[in-house]
Design an enzyme around this catalytic site. Structure first.
Site, PDB file in Angstrom:
ATOM      1  N   GLY A  50     -19.721  -4.345  -0.148  1.00  0.00           N
ATOM      2  CA  GLY A  50     -19.027  -4.691   1.089  1.00  0.00           C
ATOM      3  C   GLY A  50     -19.859  -4.734   2.352  1.00  0.00           C
ATOM      4  O   GLY A  50     -19.523  -5.445   3.288  1.00  0.00           O
ATOM      5  N   GLU A 104     -21.537   1.254   5.957  1.00  0.00           N
ATOM      6  CA  GLU A 104     -20.350   0.978   5.135  1.00  0.00           C
ATOM      7  C   GLU A 104     -19.545  -0.165   5.739  1.00  0.00           C
ATOM      8  O   GLU A 104     -19.574  -0.377   6.950  1.00  0.00           O
ATOM      9  CB  GLU A 104     -19.444   2.224   5.100  1.00  0.00           C
ATOM     10  CG  GLU A 104     -19.533   3.041   3.832  1.00  0.00           C
ATOM     11  CD  GLU A 104     -18.878   2.392   2.614  1.00  0.00           C
ATOM     12  OE1 GLU A 104     -18.678   1.161   2.589  1.00  0.00           O
ATOM     13  OE2 GLU A 104     -18.583   3.143   1.670  1.00  0.00           O
ATOM     14  N   ASP A 105     -18.790  -0.859   4.904  1.00  0.00           N
ATOM     15  CA  ASP A 105     -17.886  -1.883   5.437  1.00  0.00           C
ATOM     16  C   ASP A 105     -16.638  -1.238   6.037  1.00  0.00           C
ATOM     17  O   ASP A 105     -16.213  -1.587   7.130  1.00  0.00           O
ATOM     18  CB  ASP A 105     -17.515  -2.904   4.348  1.00  0.00           C
ATOM     19  CG  ASP A 105     -16.936  -2.278   3.077  1.00  0.00           C
ATOM     20  OD1 ASP A 105     -16.950  -1.032   2.932  1.00  0.00           O
ATOM     21  OD2 ASP A 105     -16.478  -3.046   2.206  1.00  0.00           O
ATOM     22  N   ASP A 108     -11.734   4.298   4.635  1.00  0.00           N
ATOM     23  CA  ASP A 108     -10.274   4.321   4.544  1.00  0.00           C
ATOM     24  C   ASP A 108      -9.840   5.787   4.406  1.00  0.00           C
ATOM     25  O   ASP A 108      -9.772   6.509   5.395  1.00  0.00           O
ATOM     26  CB  ASP A 108      -9.881   3.434   3.361  1.00  0.00           C
ATOM     27  CG  ASP A 108      -8.389   3.261   3.179  1.00  0.00           C
ATOM     28  OD1 ASP A 108      -7.631   3.678   4.058  1.00  0.00           O
ATOM     29  OD2 ASP A 108      -7.977   2.688   2.150  1.00  0.00           O
ATOM     30  N   LYS A 136     -10.192   3.477   9.427  1.00  0.00           N
ATOM     31  CA  LYS A 136      -8.724   3.556   9.435  1.00  0.00           C
ATOM     32  C   LYS A 136      -8.315   4.996   9.753  1.00  0.00           C
ATOM     33  O   LYS A 136      -8.174   5.818   8.839  1.00  0.00           O
ATOM     34  CB  LYS A 136      -8.163   3.138   8.065  1.00  0.00           C
ATOM     35  CG  LYS A 136      -8.328   1.658   7.732  1.00  0.00           C
ATOM     36  CD  LYS A 136      -7.677   1.306   6.383  1.00  0.00           C
ATOM     37  CE  LYS A 136      -7.648  -0.191   6.152  1.00  0.00           C
ATOM     38  NZ  LYS A 136      -7.102  -0.572   4.810  1.00  0.00           N
ATOM     39  N   PHE A 157      -4.261  -4.202   5.213  1.00  0.00           N
ATOM     40  CA  PHE A 157      -5.353  -4.588   4.319  1.00  0.00           C
ATOM     41  C   PHE A 157      -6.050  -5.818   4.888  1.00  0.00           C
ATOM     42  O   PHE A 157      -5.421  -6.830   5.173  1.00  0.00           O
ATOM     43  CB  PHE A 157      -4.830  -4.876   2.911  1.00  0.00           C
ATOM     44  CG  PHE A 157      -5.942  -5.091   1.928  1.00  0.00           C
ATOM     45  CD1 PHE A 157      -6.563  -4.011   1.316  1.00  0.00           C
ATOM     46  CD2 PHE A 157      -6.399  -6.373   1.641  1.00  0.00           C
ATOM     47  CE1 PHE A 157      -7.618  -4.201   0.433  1.00  0.00           C
ATOM     48  CE2 PHE A 157      -7.457  -6.567   0.760  1.00  0.00           C
ATOM     49  CZ  PHE A 157      -8.057  -5.481   0.158  1.00  0.00           C
ATOM     50  N   ASP A 164     -13.592  -7.532   0.495  1.00  0.00           N
ATOM     51  CA  ASP A 164     -12.984  -8.380  -0.518  1.00  0.00           C
ATOM     52  C   ASP A 164     -11.532  -8.045  -0.793  1.00  0.00           C
ATOM     53  O   ASP A 164     -11.067  -6.933  -0.532  1.00  0.00           O
ATOM     54  CB  ASP A 164     -13.746  -8.230  -1.834  1.00  0.00           C
ATOM     55  CG  ASP A 164     -13.496  -6.861  -2.486  1.00  0.00           C
ATOM     56  OD1 ASP A 164     -13.764  -5.834  -1.824  1.00  0.00           O
ATOM     57  OD2 ASP A 164     -13.003  -6.818  -3.627  1.00  0.00           O
ATOM     58  N   ARG A 170     -15.223 -12.345   0.448  1.00  0.00           N
ATOM     59  CA  ARG A 170     -16.337 -11.665   1.135  1.00  0.00           C
ATOM     60  C   ARG A 170     -17.122 -12.586   2.055  1.00  0.00           C
ATOM     61  O   ARG A 170     -17.727 -12.137   3.019  1.00  0.00           O
ATOM     62  CB  ARG A 170     -17.325 -11.082   0.112  1.00  0.00           C
ATOM     63  CG  ARG A 170     -16.776  -9.949  -0.738  1.00  0.00           C
ATOM     64  CD  ARG A 170     -17.930  -9.296  -1.509  1.00  0.00           C
ATOM     65  NE  ARG A 170     -17.471  -8.481  -2.633  1.00  0.00           N
ATOM     66  CZ  ARG A 170     -17.063  -7.226  -2.546  1.00  0.00           C
ATOM     67  NH1 ARG A 170     -17.010  -6.625  -1.370  1.00  0.00           N
ATOM     68  NH2 ARG A 170     -16.686  -6.552  -3.622  1.00  0.00           N
TER      69      ARG A 170
HETATM   70  P1  IMP Z   1     -11.956   5.170   0.723  1.00  0.00           P
HETATM   71  O1  IMP Z   1     -12.733   5.808  -0.386  1.00  0.00           O
HETATM   72  O2  IMP Z   1     -10.469   5.423   0.598  1.00  0.00           O
HETATM   73  O3  IMP Z   1     -12.457   5.491   2.107  1.00  0.00           O
HETATM   74  O4  IMP Z   1     -12.048   3.618   0.500  1.00  0.00           O
HETATM   75  C1  IMP Z   1     -13.138   2.911   0.817  1.00  0.00           C
HETATM   76  C2  IMP Z   1     -13.210   1.641  -0.001  1.00  0.00           C
HETATM   77  O5  IMP Z   1     -11.931   1.040  -0.239  1.00  0.00           O
HETATM   78  C3  IMP Z   1     -13.977   0.620   0.800  1.00  0.00           C
HETATM   79  O6  IMP Z   1     -15.360   0.744   0.575  1.00  0.00           O
HETATM   80  C4  IMP Z   1     -13.393  -0.672   0.319  1.00  0.00           C
HETATM   81  O7  IMP Z   1     -14.049  -1.113  -0.845  1.00  0.00           O
HETATM   82  C5  IMP Z   1     -11.957  -0.355  -0.029  1.00  0.00           C
HETATM   83  N1  IMP Z   1     -11.022  -0.700   1.065  1.00  0.00           N
HETATM   84  C6  IMP Z   1     -10.269   0.143   1.808  1.00  0.00           C
HETATM   85  N2  IMP Z   1      -9.522  -0.519   2.703  1.00  0.00           N
HETATM   86  C7  IMP Z   1      -9.809  -1.833   2.541  1.00  0.00           C
HETATM   87  C8  IMP Z   1      -9.349  -3.054   3.186  1.00  0.00           C
HETATM   88  O8  IMP Z   1      -8.503  -3.078   4.103  1.00  0.00           O
HETATM   89  N3  IMP Z   1      -9.892  -4.207   2.717  1.00  0.00           N
HETATM   90  C9  IMP Z   1     -10.813  -4.260   1.717  1.00  0.00           C
HETATM   91  N4  IMP Z   1     -11.262  -3.163   1.092  1.00  0.00           N
HETATM   92  C10 IMP Z   1     -10.768  -1.959   1.497  1.00  0.00           C
HETATM   93 MG    MG Z   2     -16.852  -0.822  -0.143  1.00  0.00          MG
END
Ligand code: IMP
Ligand code: MG
Length: 180
Positions: A50, A104-105, A108, A136, A157, A164, A170
Site C-alpha cells: 500500500g 504506511e498507507d 486503521d 482513522k 473505506f 486497494d 491502487r
Molecule cells: P490495521 O491493522 O487495522 O491498522 O489495518 C491496516 C491495514 O488494513 C492497512 O495496511 C490496509 O491494508 C487495510 N485498510 C484499513 N483501512 C483501509 C481502507 O479504508 N482502505 C484500504 N485498505 C484499508
Molecule cells: Mg497496507
C-alpha cells in the site's frame, strides 16, 4: 478524473483529489525535514504493497541523505492465542543504532503497525517513528503514538493512491470512497 468508478462489486466516488494529497504529503515532508535534519542517514521503511505511491512522492520532498527499504507483513493462519499471526519479511540489513521511519498507507485499528513496531524494536534501532498517509482515529485502539499523520478520516473505506479494494484500485491518483 472520473467522479464515480466501479471496482469489482462496489462503486466509489472521488473523496480527495490528487492536488490535496500532494499538499498533505508536502506538509508531512516539511515536518520530517525539520525533525531529522541533524540525524545520521535515517532509513525510510515502506510497508508493501500500500505505501509504494506515498513513499515515492514523500521521498522526493525529503532534503537530507537517507536510505529506502521495503518490508511486507505476511499473514498466515497459525495456532496462537490471537488466531492470525503476522510475520515481517524483507528486512535484511541491520537497523541497530539507526533512525527508522516506517511509511504506511493507512493505520486503521493499529494491529498491523503494532506487529511492525514489535519486530523492529527487537532489532534495537536508535529510534522508530510511524509516518502514515491516512489515520482513522475512531478505529485506532492501540497505545503507540502515531507521530506523522498526513490525513485523518472517519471509518469509511477508501481506495486509490496505493490503497486497494481486494487488490484493485491502487493505481488511481485520487482517493475514492465507497458509496452506499
Ligand atoms: P490495521 O491493522 O487495522 O491498522 O489495518 C491496516 C491495514 O488494513 C492497512 O495496511 C490496509 O491494508 C487495510 N485498510 C484499513 N483501512 C483501509 C481502507 O479504508 N482502505 C484500504 N485498505 C484499508
Ligand atoms: Mg497496507
Amino acid at each position: 478524473m472520473k467522479d464515480i468508478i466501479q471496482l469489482k462489486d462496489r462503486r466509489f466516488k472521488v473523496m480527495i483529489p490528487a492536488e490535496e494529497i500532494d499538499r498533505a504529503v508536502q506538509a508531512i515532508a516539511d515536518r520530517i525535514n525539520a525533525d531529522y535534519a541533524e540525524r545520521e542517514t535515517p532509513i525510510f521503511l515502506g510497508v508493501l504493497n500500500g505505501s509504494f505511491m506515498f513513499l515515492s512522492d514523500l521521498i522526493k520532498k525529503i532534503e537530507f541523505q537517507n536510505e529506502i527499504s521495503f518490508v511486507k507483513l505476511a499473514s498466515y493462519d497459525g495456532i496462537s492465542s490471537t488466531g492470525a499471526v503476522k510475520d515481517l519479511i524483507g528486512l535484511n540489513g541491520s537497523i541497530e543504532g539507526r533512525h527508522v521511519v516506517i511509511v504506511e498507507d493507512i493505520v486503521d485499528t493499529g494491529e498491523s503497525i503494532e506487529h511492525m513496531l514489535k519486530a523492529l524494536q527487537e532489532r534495537h534501532p536508535a529510534s522508530v517513528e510511524v509516518c502514515t498517509l491516512f489515520f482513522k482515529p475512531n478505529s485506532y485502539n492501540r497505545s503507540h503514538e502515531i507521530k506523522y499523520r498526513a490525513m485523518e478520516i472517519g471509518n469509511e473505506f477508501i481506495v486509490g493512491y496505493g490503497l486497494d479494494y481486494d487488490q484493485v484500485g491502487r493505481s488511481l491518483k485520487d482517493i475514492y470512497v465507497v458509496t452506499e
